[in-house]
Design a protein around this motif. Sequence first.
Motif, PDB file in Angstrom:
ATOM      1  N   LYS A   1      -2.059   9.936  -0.246  1.00  0.00           N
ATOM      2  CA  LYS A   1      -1.328   9.820   1.024  1.00  0.00           C
ATOM      3  C   LYS A   1      -1.455  11.077   1.871  1.00  0.00           C
ATOM      4  O   LYS A   1      -1.578  11.014   3.097  1.00  0.00           O
ATOM      5  CB  LYS A   1       0.159   9.533   0.747  1.00  0.00           C
ATOM      6  N   ALA A   2      -1.411  12.224   1.221  1.00  0.00           N
ATOM      7  CA  ALA A   2      -1.498  13.494   1.958  1.00  0.00           C
ATOM      8  C   ALA A   2      -2.840  13.645   2.659  1.00  0.00           C
ATOM      9  O   ALA A   2      -2.965  14.412   3.617  1.00  0.00           O
ATOM     10  CB  ALA A   2      -1.271  14.667   1.001  1.00  0.00           C
ATOM     11  N   ASP A   3      -3.841  12.888   2.196  1.00  0.00           N
ATOM     12  CA  ASP A   3      -5.166  12.924   2.814  1.00  0.00           C
ATOM     13  C   ASP A   3      -5.351  11.789   3.821  1.00  0.00           C
ATOM     14  O   ASP A   3      -6.476  11.526   4.264  1.00  0.00           O
ATOM     15  CB  ASP A   3      -6.244  12.824   1.734  1.00  0.00           C
ATOM     16  N   GLY A   4      -4.262  11.106   4.156  1.00  0.00           N
ATOM     17  CA  GLY A   4      -4.335  10.049   5.152  1.00  0.00           C
ATOM     18  C   GLY A   4      -4.654   8.670   4.600  1.00  0.00           C
ATOM     19  O   GLY A   4      -4.983   7.760   5.360  1.00  0.00           O
ATOM     20  N   TRP A   5      -4.564   8.501   3.282  1.00  0.00           N
ATOM     21  CA  TRP A   5      -4.830   7.201   2.676  1.00  0.00           C
ATOM     22  C   TRP A   5      -3.541   6.380   2.610  1.00  0.00           C
ATOM     23  O   TRP A   5      -2.469   6.921   2.347  1.00  0.00           O
ATOM     24  CB  TRP A   5      -5.385   7.362   1.265  1.00  0.00           C
ATOM     25  N   LYS A   6      -3.672   5.077   2.827  1.00  0.00           N
ATOM     26  CA  LYS A   6      -2.521   4.194   2.708  1.00  0.00           C
ATOM     27  C   LYS A   6      -2.977   2.824   2.236  1.00  0.00           C
ATOM     28  O   LYS A   6      -3.672   2.107   2.953  1.00  0.00           O
ATOM     29  CB  LYS A   6      -1.783   4.062   4.045  1.00  0.00           C
ATOM     30  N   ALA A   7      -2.613   2.474   1.004  1.00  0.00           N
ATOM     31  CA  ALA A   7      -2.921   1.160   0.445  1.00  0.00           C
ATOM     32  C   ALA A   7      -1.682   0.280   0.571  1.00  0.00           C
ATOM     33  O   ALA A   7      -0.567   0.737   0.310  1.00  0.00           O
ATOM     34  CB  ALA A   7      -3.328   1.288  -1.015  1.00  0.00           C
ATOM     35  N   GLU A   8      -1.892  -0.978   0.984  1.00  0.00           N
ATOM     36  CA  GLU A   8      -0.770  -1.886   1.186  1.00  0.00           C
ATOM     37  C   GLU A   8      -1.087  -3.279   0.651  1.00  0.00           C
ATOM     38  O   GLU A   8      -2.243  -3.710   0.659  1.00  0.00           O
ATOM     39  CB  GLU A   8      -0.427  -1.990   2.672  1.00  0.00           C
ATOM     40  N   ILE A   9      -0.044  -3.966   0.209  1.00  0.00           N
ATOM     41  CA  ILE A   9      -0.173  -5.342  -0.251  1.00  0.00           C
ATOM     42  C   ILE A   9      -0.314  -6.254   0.965  1.00  0.00           C
ATOM     43  O   ILE A   9       0.555  -6.277   1.835  1.00  0.00           O
ATOM     44  CB  ILE A   9       1.062  -5.768  -1.075  1.00  0.00           C
ATOM     45  N   ALA A  10      -1.425  -6.982   1.027  1.00  0.00           N
ATOM     46  CA  ALA A  10      -1.675  -7.911   2.132  1.00  0.00           C
ATOM     47  C   ALA A  10      -1.741  -9.325   1.564  1.00  0.00           C
ATOM     48  O   ALA A  10      -2.484  -9.591   0.618  1.00  0.00           O
ATOM     49  CB  ALA A  10      -2.984  -7.561   2.833  1.00  0.00           C
ATOM     50  N   SER A  11      -0.957 -10.224   2.144  1.00  0.00           N
ATOM     51  CA  SER A  11      -0.832 -11.570   1.603  1.00  0.00           C
ATOM     52  C   SER A  11      -0.855 -12.625   2.705  1.00  0.00           C
ATOM     53  O   SER A  11      -0.566 -12.320   3.868  1.00  0.00           O
ATOM     54  CB  SER A  11       0.473 -11.692   0.804  1.00  0.00           C
ATOM     55  N   PRO A  12      -1.165 -13.875   2.345  1.00  0.00           N
ATOM     56  CA  PRO A  12      -1.213 -14.949   3.338  1.00  0.00           C
ATOM     57  C   PRO A  12       0.163 -15.439   3.781  1.00  0.00           C
ATOM     58  O   PRO A  12       0.279 -16.189   4.740  1.00  0.00           O
ATOM     59  CB  PRO A  12      -1.984 -16.060   2.626  1.00  0.00           C
ATOM     60  N   SER A  13       1.220 -15.006   3.083  1.00  0.00           N
ATOM     61  CA  SER A  13       2.592 -15.384   3.439  1.00  0.00           C
ATOM     62  C   SER A  13       3.488 -14.162   3.294  1.00  0.00           C
ATOM     63  O   SER A  13       3.072 -13.140   2.751  1.00  0.00           O
ATOM     64  CB  SER A  13       3.092 -16.519   2.544  1.00  0.00           C
ATOM     65  N   SER A  14       4.715 -14.264   3.777  1.00  0.00           N
ATOM     66  CA  SER A  14       5.602 -13.091   3.778  1.00  0.00           C
ATOM     67  C   SER A  14       5.998 -12.642   2.380  1.00  0.00           C
ATOM     68  O   SER A  14       6.264 -11.460   2.154  1.00  0.00           O
ATOM     69  CB  SER A  14       6.864 -13.394   4.593  1.00  0.00           C
ATOM     70  N   HIS A  15       6.042 -13.575   1.440  1.00  0.00           N
ATOM     71  CA  HIS A  15       6.380 -13.245   0.052  1.00  0.00           C
ATOM     72  C   HIS A  15       5.414 -13.959  -0.888  1.00  0.00           C
ATOM     73  O   HIS A  15       5.014 -15.098  -0.614  1.00  0.00           O
ATOM     74  CB  HIS A  15       7.808 -13.666  -0.288  1.00  0.00           C
ATOM     75  N   VAL A  16       5.049 -13.300  -1.969  1.00  0.00           N
ATOM     76  CA  VAL A  16       4.224 -13.926  -2.999  1.00  0.00           C
ATOM     77  C   VAL A  16       4.872 -13.682  -4.357  1.00  0.00           C
ATOM     78  O   VAL A  16       5.558 -12.675  -4.556  1.00  0.00           O
ATOM     79  CB  VAL A  16       2.772 -13.378  -2.999  1.00  0.00           C
ATOM     80  N   THR A  17       4.645 -14.623  -5.269  1.00  0.00           N
ATOM     81  CA  THR A  17       5.236 -14.538  -6.600  1.00  0.00           C
ATOM     82  C   THR A  17       4.142 -14.328  -7.630  1.00  0.00           C
ATOM     83  O   THR A  17       3.150 -15.062  -7.655  1.00  0.00           O
ATOM     84  CB  THR A  17       6.011 -15.825  -6.935  1.00  0.00           C
ATOM     85  N   SER A  18       4.313 -13.331  -8.497  1.00  0.00           N
ATOM     86  CA  SER A  18       3.296 -13.001  -9.490  1.00  0.00           C
ATOM     87  C   SER A  18       3.253 -14.032 -10.611  1.00  0.00           C
ATOM     88  O   SER A  18       4.111 -14.908 -10.726  1.00  0.00           O
ATOM     89  CB  SER A  18       3.574 -11.621 -10.093  1.00  0.00           C
ATOM     90  N   MET A  19       2.272 -13.917 -11.468  1.00  0.00           N
ATOM     91  CA  MET A  19       2.119 -14.823 -12.597  1.00  0.00           C
ATOM     92  C   MET A  19       3.295 -14.717 -13.570  1.00  0.00           C
ATOM     93  O   MET A  19       3.529 -15.639 -14.359  1.00  0.00           O
ATOM     94  CB  MET A  19       0.797 -14.528 -13.326  1.00  0.00           C
ATOM     95  N   ASN A  20       4.032 -13.626 -13.503  1.00  0.00           N
ATOM     96  CA  ASN A  20       5.200 -13.458 -14.369  1.00  0.00           C
ATOM     97  C   ASN A  20       6.520 -13.551 -13.613  1.00  0.00           C
ATOM     98  O   ASN A  20       7.565 -13.128 -14.107  1.00  0.00           O
ATOM     99  CB  ASN A  20       5.107 -12.112 -15.112  1.00  0.00           C
ATOM    100  N   GLY A  21       6.461 -14.089 -12.387  1.00  0.00           N
ATOM    101  CA  GLY A  21       7.685 -14.370 -11.654  1.00  0.00           C
ATOM    102  C   GLY A  21       8.239 -13.245 -10.810  1.00  0.00           C
ATOM    103  O   GLY A  21       9.366 -13.328 -10.324  1.00  0.00           O
TER     104      GLY A  21
END
Length: 203
Positions: free
Chosen positions: A27-47
């Motif tokens: 982050k200090a180097d200007g990196w930003k990873a984000e969760i991008a999804s087709p809907s506002s909320h997604v549910t994982s394989m474990n709920g």
Amino acid sequence: MRIAILTFDGFNELDSFIALGLLNRLKADGWKAEIASPSSHVTSMNGVVVEAQQTLEFANEADAVIFGSGIYTRAIAENSALLDRLQLDPLRQLIAAQCSGTLLLARLGLLADMPACTDLTTKPWVVQAGVRVVDAPFHAKGPIATAGGCLASQYLAAWMMAKRAGFETAASALHYAAPVGEKDEYVERLLKVVRPFIDEPAG
């Protein structure tokens, strides 16, 4: 560096969250990873229910994209309306996939004739899509990378960091996350896997 971690319903937590955590060490180097999804909320394989940080279309403008895997990936691969929302550009972006996410790369025509990695369950589907699967945890060619196995997400993150920020910066970020008492050995092994696939590392 803005990174879209594509995360769909039924996603594997290890794929999305390990990459997210490691890449955001820069982050200090200007990196930003984000969760991008087709809907506002997604549910994982474990709920586990997760609120998306970005829309699916964010991947089209991001500097790098990671396709995570999940239990519904095969259905997603057949959903042309969903995949049509993605207009990725390997001339500008780093694009990576893990396990069943490799099937999505194949469906999008991004693998061409390069060999790829995936998990054992997904392998027959990827082969059926015309891709040669290699028995390895990681493989890359130019701006495209694939990994096989849940914990192989660390290789995708290490590859992206080394390719865009250089090995020294990548090693520093990975060193923080590595297990105490074996940090140097752990980081060395990680970078040893991705190093052959990086022709001209930065830094």
